[in-house]
Enzyme design. Structure first.
Site, mmCIF file in Angstrom:
data_model
loop_
_atom_site.group_PDB
_atom_site.id
_atom_site.type_symbol
_atom_site.label_atom_id
_atom_site.label_comp_id
_atom_site.label_asym_id
_atom_site.label_seq_id
_atom_site.Cartn_x
_atom_site.Cartn_y
_atom_site.Cartn_z
ATOM 1 N N GLN A 23 0.965 -1.713 -0.311
ATOM 2 C CA GLN A 23 0.214 -0.497 -0.257
ATOM 3 C C GLN A 23 0.665 0.844 -0.211
ATOM 4 O O GLN A 23 0.778 1.879 -0.680
ATOM 5 C CB GLN A 23 -0.817 -0.387 1.358
ATOM 6 C CG GLN A 23 -1.910 -0.896 1.021
ATOM 7 C CD GLN A 23 -2.949 -0.904 2.389
ATOM 8 O OE1 GLN A 23 -3.640 -0.195 2.572
ATOM 9 N NE2 GLN A 23 -3.742 -2.704 2.619
ATOM 10 N N CYS A 71 -1.084 5.584 8.144
ATOM 11 C CA CYS A 71 0.492 6.416 7.046
ATOM 12 C C CYS A 71 -0.623 7.551 6.770
ATOM 13 O O CYS A 71 -1.058 8.522 5.886
ATOM 14 C CB CYS A 71 0.002 5.725 5.714
ATOM 15 S SG CYS A 71 2.097 6.746 5.364
ATOM 16 N N THR A 90 2.545 2.484 9.650
ATOM 17 C CA THR A 90 3.646 2.305 8.748
ATOM 18 C C THR A 90 3.717 1.026 8.453
ATOM 19 O O THR A 90 3.574 0.074 9.738
ATOM 20 C CB THR A 90 4.088 3.851 9.056
ATOM 21 O OG1 THR A 90 4.986 3.167 9.678
ATOM 22 C CG2 THR A 90 3.059 4.637 8.920
ATOM 23 N N ALA A 91 4.242 0.894 7.661
ATOM 24 C CA ALA A 91 4.876 -0.679 6.741
ATOM 25 C C ALA A 91 6.217 -0.492 7.643
ATOM 26 O O ALA A 91 6.457 -1.329 8.276
ATOM 27 C CB ALA A 91 5.402 -0.438 6.302
ATOM 28 N N CYS A 147 7.882 7.337 7.842
ATOM 29 C CA CYS A 147 7.114 7.720 6.847
ATOM 30 C C CYS A 147 7.775 9.141 6.220
ATOM 31 O O CYS A 147 9.061 10.132 6.164
ATOM 32 C CB CYS A 147 6.253 9.106 7.525
ATOM 33 S SG CYS A 147 4.755 9.853 6.063
#
Length: 438
Positions: free
Chosen positions: A71, A189, A333-334, A367
């Protein structure tokens, strides 16, 4: 239209993937030593780690989606810099081989009996449970938004079904207000709602339309970005590029037939403002997974209630969690999932040995703030919103190298590192690059 409405009502954040040899719709009662709920980034990486720790035959993943999406790249898809197709792979291709893939949705979690019920009525029992169910997008909570997303000048980078609409709206923009929003809820995010603004500004400059555009970022937050070091840099960019930021403004209605967006002023209850738009990018309200929210595992707000250092559940010691579904007080977030996965792996290993978990997650998240088609500010910070930077340079500056890392290196790291359970974040490299110093 009805199908679209169903999508908006319940669109899980952690869309996932599939598995050839061992996938099946469950029918009889099943039991696993380690059951993983969700096949998004957190679920897949932990199932890969658990396969190595416990053996594939002892691990199962419950995930209905046939496709798994990276994503973070949707920011670039919405700006025309990447294709939507490049963001997805079949779930079968990312599911660890030999691990049982239960191709169903979770309907109910019963931690008192160590069981989970799926949408086909199957009951699965477990010794240990990892919850990685992501969060839910709620397009329907903004009046008129579902209808608005069927119009050509409204898009959202937060769903595979709407991200290409952002790019079309940007290409079709002629003049007027280009409006970007951030909702009055937790989001995944939290930098993404403004990244598309910077990219849109760059695109409109490149195509000669910028002089006819008034670019506006309306955010419910009282700040532009949570970590002050990066917020200061972003305010400079906002001033230089003549972007208009309105803090504490929350989108409550879209009137697509009139090209109008209605915002409430959160500091002045009852006060609303109608903005006409030539283009509208909406970050939808988000909330906890309905399955977690309806279970004994949830905190008062509906999020998975974890110890923020060990990622073990506060009340059920054989339950663990990772990613967007949790109440960890850090940005979703990832990169956060990567750092959490290493800590959680150690926690589970120690719990299995009846030892007290001693590795602590510090809230690390990252980020990559895309500020143009070739620059990124790489924000990295911890629970206290203090910078926790990997590189021995000032990461609050826009850098071309960081853009290439975001656009080219990070997707490879995701598919070939994180999802294989072999990437736990940059902490070891940070120590090395800073010569062992903080």
């Amino acid at each position: 239209m009805a199908a679209l409405r169903r999508l908006w009502r319940c669109h899980p954040a952690g869309m996932a993937a599939s598995h050839l040899h061992t996938s099946s719709a469950a029918s009889a009662k099943q039991h696993y030593k380690m059951l993983v709920l969700g096949g998004g980034s957190g679920g897949i990486t932990m199932s890969a780690r658990m396969k190595r720790m416990l053996g594939a035959e002892n691990v199962a993943v419950v995930e209905p989606s046939e496709m798994h999406y990276y994503q973070p790249i949707w920011t670039l898809v919405g700006a025309g810099a990447k294709s939507a197709a490049s963001s997805g792979r079949p779930t079968a291709s990312v599911m660890p081989s030999g691990v049982k893939w239960v191709k169903s949705s979770v309907q109910e979690i019963n931690p008192d009996t160590n069981t989970v019920r799926t949408d086909d009525g199957t009951e699965i029992s477990y010794e240990y449970l990892i919850v990685a169910l992501g969060l839910q997008l709620h397009f329907e909570r903004v009046k008129g938004l579902v209808e608005g997303l069927e119009h050509p000048n409204v898009g959202s980078n937060y769903s595979i079904h709407t991200v290409e609409k952002t790019w079309k709206a940007l290409q079709n923009f002629k003049e007027g207000n280009a409006v970007f929003t951030f909702p009055n809820t937790p989001v995944k995010c939290p930098g993404a709602p403004q990244k598309i603004m910077y990219l849109s500004d760059a695109f409109l400059r490149k195509t000669g339309k910028r002089s006819k555009a008034n670019i506006m970022y309306n955010t419910s937050l009282p700040v532009l970005f949570g970590c002050k070091k990066y917020a200061d840099s972003l305010w400079e960019i906002v001033k230089q590029r003549d972007l208009h930021v309105n803090l504490r403004h929350n989108l409550i209605e879209v009137r697509p037939d009139k090209n109008e967006a209605v915002f409430e002023n959160l500091d002045k209850p009852g006060e609303t403002k109608v903005v006409e738009y030539g283009m509208l990018h909406v970050t939808p309200p988000m909330g906890p997974s309905s399955v977690v929210k309806g279970s004994p595992l949830a905190d008062e707000a509906g999020w998975l209630d974890l110890n923020k250092e060990t990622l073990q559940h506060k009340r059920f010691p054989n339950v663990f969690g990772i990613g967007d579904c949790t109440n960890l007080p850090t940005a979703r977030t990832a990169a956060a999932v990567a750092a959490q996965s290493g800590v959680l792996n150690k926690t589970i290993k120690q719990v299995l040995k009846k030892e007290k978990p001693d590795m602590k997650y510090n809230g690390y998240t990252s980020c990559p703030l895309v500020t143009s088609y070739n620059t990124v500010i790489l924000a990295e910070f911890d629970y206290n919103l203090q910078p926790l930077e990997t590189f021995p340079i000032n990461q609050a500056k826009e850098r071309r190298t960081m853009y290439h890392m975001k656009a080219d290196l990070m997707p490879q790291l995701y598919w070939h590192g994180l999802l294989k359970g072999r990437w736990g974040g940059p902490a070891p490299y940070r120590k090395l690059l800073h010569l062992g110093m903080k």
